[in-house]
Design a protein around this motif. Structure first.
Motif, PDB file in Angstrom:
ATOM      1  N   SER A  53       0.820  -1.219   0.000  1.00  0.00           N
ATOM      2  CA  SER A  53       0.000   0.000   0.000  1.00  0.00           C
ATOM      3  C   SER A  53       0.845   1.257   0.000  1.00  0.00           C
ATOM      4  CB  SER A  53      -0.920   0.006   1.230  1.00  0.00           C
ATOM      5  OG  SER A  53      -1.780  -1.106   1.203  1.00  0.00           O
ATOM      6  N   SER A  54       1.871   1.299   0.857  1.00  0.00           N
ATOM      7  CA  SER A  54       2.668   2.522   0.987  1.00  0.00           C
ATOM      8  C   SER A  54       3.446   2.840  -0.280  1.00  0.00           C
ATOM      9  CB  SER A  54       3.635   2.388   2.168  1.00  0.00           C
ATOM     10  OG  SER A  54       4.540   1.304   1.958  1.00  0.00           O
ATOM     11  N   LYS A  55       3.750   1.820  -1.091  1.00  0.00           N
ATOM     12  CA  LYS A  55       4.510   2.043  -2.311  1.00  0.00           C
ATOM     13  C   LYS A  55       3.603   2.378  -3.494  1.00  0.00           C
ATOM     14  CE  LYS A  55       8.438  -0.791  -0.944  1.00  0.00           C
ATOM     15  NZ  LYS A  55       9.362  -1.888  -1.301  1.00  0.00           N
ATOM     16  N   VAL A  56       2.413   1.822  -3.497  1.00  0.00           N
ATOM     17  CA  VAL A  56       1.477   2.101  -4.586  1.00  0.00           C
ATOM     18  C   VAL A  56       0.837   3.473  -4.404  1.00  0.00           C
ATOM     19  CG1 VAL A  56      -0.726   1.422  -5.605  1.00  0.00           C
ATOM     20  CG2 VAL A  56       1.003  -0.306  -5.119  1.00  0.00           C
ATOM     21  N   TRP A  57       0.299   3.713  -3.189  1.00  0.00           N
ATOM     22  CA  TRP A  57      -0.359   4.996  -2.917  1.00  0.00           C
ATOM     23  C   TRP A  57       0.670   5.986  -2.376  1.00  0.00           C
ATOM     24  CZ3 TRP A  57      -4.579   4.664  -5.437  1.00  0.00           C
ATOM     25  CH2 TRP A  57      -5.298   3.476  -5.477  1.00  0.00           C
ATOM     26  N   ARG A  64      -3.814   9.363  -9.658  1.00  0.00           N
ATOM     27  CA  ARG A  64      -4.321   8.548 -10.767  1.00  0.00           C
ATOM     28  C   ARG A  64      -3.297   7.496 -11.196  1.00  0.00           C
ATOM     29  NH1 ARG A  64      -2.445  11.013 -15.677  1.00  0.00           N
ATOM     30  NH2 ARG A  64      -1.389  12.979 -15.240  1.00  0.00           N
ATOM     31  N   VAL A  65      -2.014   7.798 -11.034  1.00  0.00           N
ATOM     32  CA  VAL A  65      -0.970   6.818 -11.349  1.00  0.00           C
ATOM     33  C   VAL A  65      -0.940   5.725 -10.288  1.00  0.00           C
ATOM     34  CG1 VAL A  65       1.497   6.491 -11.765  1.00  0.00           C
ATOM     35  CG2 VAL A  65       0.360   8.574 -12.552  1.00  0.00           C
ATOM     36  N   GLY A  66      -1.181   6.115  -9.018  1.00  0.00           N
ATOM     37  CA  GLY A  66      -1.296   5.116  -7.971  1.00  0.00           C
ATOM     38  C   GLY A  66      -2.460   4.177  -8.233  1.00  0.00           C
ATOM     39  N   PHE A  67      -3.571   4.731  -8.709  1.00  0.00           N
ATOM     40  CA  PHE A  67      -4.734   3.902  -9.050  1.00  0.00           C
ATOM     41  C   PHE A  67      -4.396   2.946 -10.183  1.00  0.00           C
ATOM     42  CE2 PHE A  67      -8.703   3.208 -11.420  1.00  0.00           C
ATOM     43  CZ  PHE A  67      -9.478   2.649 -10.421  1.00  0.00           C
ATOM     44  N   PHE A  68      -3.631   3.431 -11.156  1.00  0.00           N
ATOM     45  CA  PHE A  68      -3.178   2.584 -12.258  1.00  0.00           C
ATOM     46  C   PHE A  68      -2.305   1.436 -11.745  1.00  0.00           C
ATOM     47  CE2 PHE A  68       0.786   2.007 -14.700  1.00  0.00           C
ATOM     48  CZ  PHE A  68       0.311   1.265 -15.766  1.00  0.00           C
ATOM     49  N   LEU A  69      -1.359   1.738 -10.835  1.00  0.00           N
ATOM     50  CA  LEU A  69      -0.508   0.692 -10.270  1.00  0.00           C
ATOM     51  C   LEU A  69      -1.322  -0.299  -9.458  1.00  0.00           C
ATOM     52  CD1 LEU A  69       2.609   2.734  -9.059  1.00  0.00           C
ATOM     53  CD2 LEU A  69       2.447   1.243 -11.061  1.00  0.00           C
TER      54      LEU A  69
END
Length: 219
Positions: A53-57, A64-69
């Motif tokens: 979670s901490s790396k994606v968000w 929006r890039v975090g949502f993509f990941l």
């Protein structure tokens, strides 16, 4: 089954003088939190790699890039393979936009296909690291390592695990929706722009940042 149900009902203690409250049993404080609910739901079907979670968000790139990941990590991107499985497209999943070597899945599109491999290796070679094998987007998000770089170079490097897949995804969509084919250097240029802009707290497409990008990797 009925005995167990009656046993549980009988074990409930009522307090007539107290007001009813909604309590989430999955949280120590009894408060419903989406993250706690997600983790509780995941129990029993534990993924091979825990969700980072901490790396994606991360604040290192736009939400929006975090949502993509997040979609890529959970195999939920609208790739042709996923769309075909959901019966959302009539085409076979063997159609690929970036290359013609395999079915379009997240890992192949963003990591394994020849164009993706050349992009990853380009940036890895910039820091003088030996070419290493990356087999999945999960490995990238979870295992991205730092190198002895300048302070500005380090800020750029930490954004590449998001900027590279995001750049490849944009290149794929440019072909899928507009028939616009980007060459290797176009994709690399756009990735540099995104990484540089994100490191400055920006989210735009200004070309002027590209020329100084590589110099910032110098320790």
């Amino acid at each position: 089954m009925n005995f167990l149900l009656f046993y549980r009902i009988d074990s409930i203690v009522l307090f007539p003088d107290q007001e009813d409250q909604l309590i989430c049993l999955g949280d120590k404080k009894g408060i419903y939190i989406v993250k706690v609910a997600y983790l509780n739901q995941s129990q029993g079907t534990v993924p091979v790699t825990p969700f980072p979670s901490s790396k994606v968000w991360s604040r290192a790139w736009p939400h929006r890039v975090g949502f993509f990941l997040w979609q890529a990590f959970l195999n939920r991107l609208p790739t042709l393979s996923n769309l075909h499985r959901r019966k959302s497209v009539l085409d076979t999943p063997n159609l690929r936009y970036l290359c013609g070597n395999a079915v379009e899945t997240e890992d192949h599109l963003l990591v394994q296909c020849p164009l993706a491999s050349r992009v990853w290796n380009y940036f890895i070679n910039v820091v003088g690291s030996p070419i290493f094998t990356i087999s999945s987007i999960k490995e990238v998000v979870v295992g991205w390592k730092s190198f002895p770089l300048s302070m500005q170079g380090l800020q750029l490097w930490k954004r590449l695990p998001a900027a590279i897949p995001w750049g490849l995804w944009k290149a794929r969509n440019a072909i899928a929706f507009f028939g616009k084919i980007s060459n290797l250097y176009d994709v690399i240029r756009d990735i540099k722009i995104d990484a540089f802009n994100w490191s400055k707290g920006l989210d735009c497409q200004e070309k002027r940042y590209v020329s100084s990008f590589q110099m910032l990797f110098m320790a």
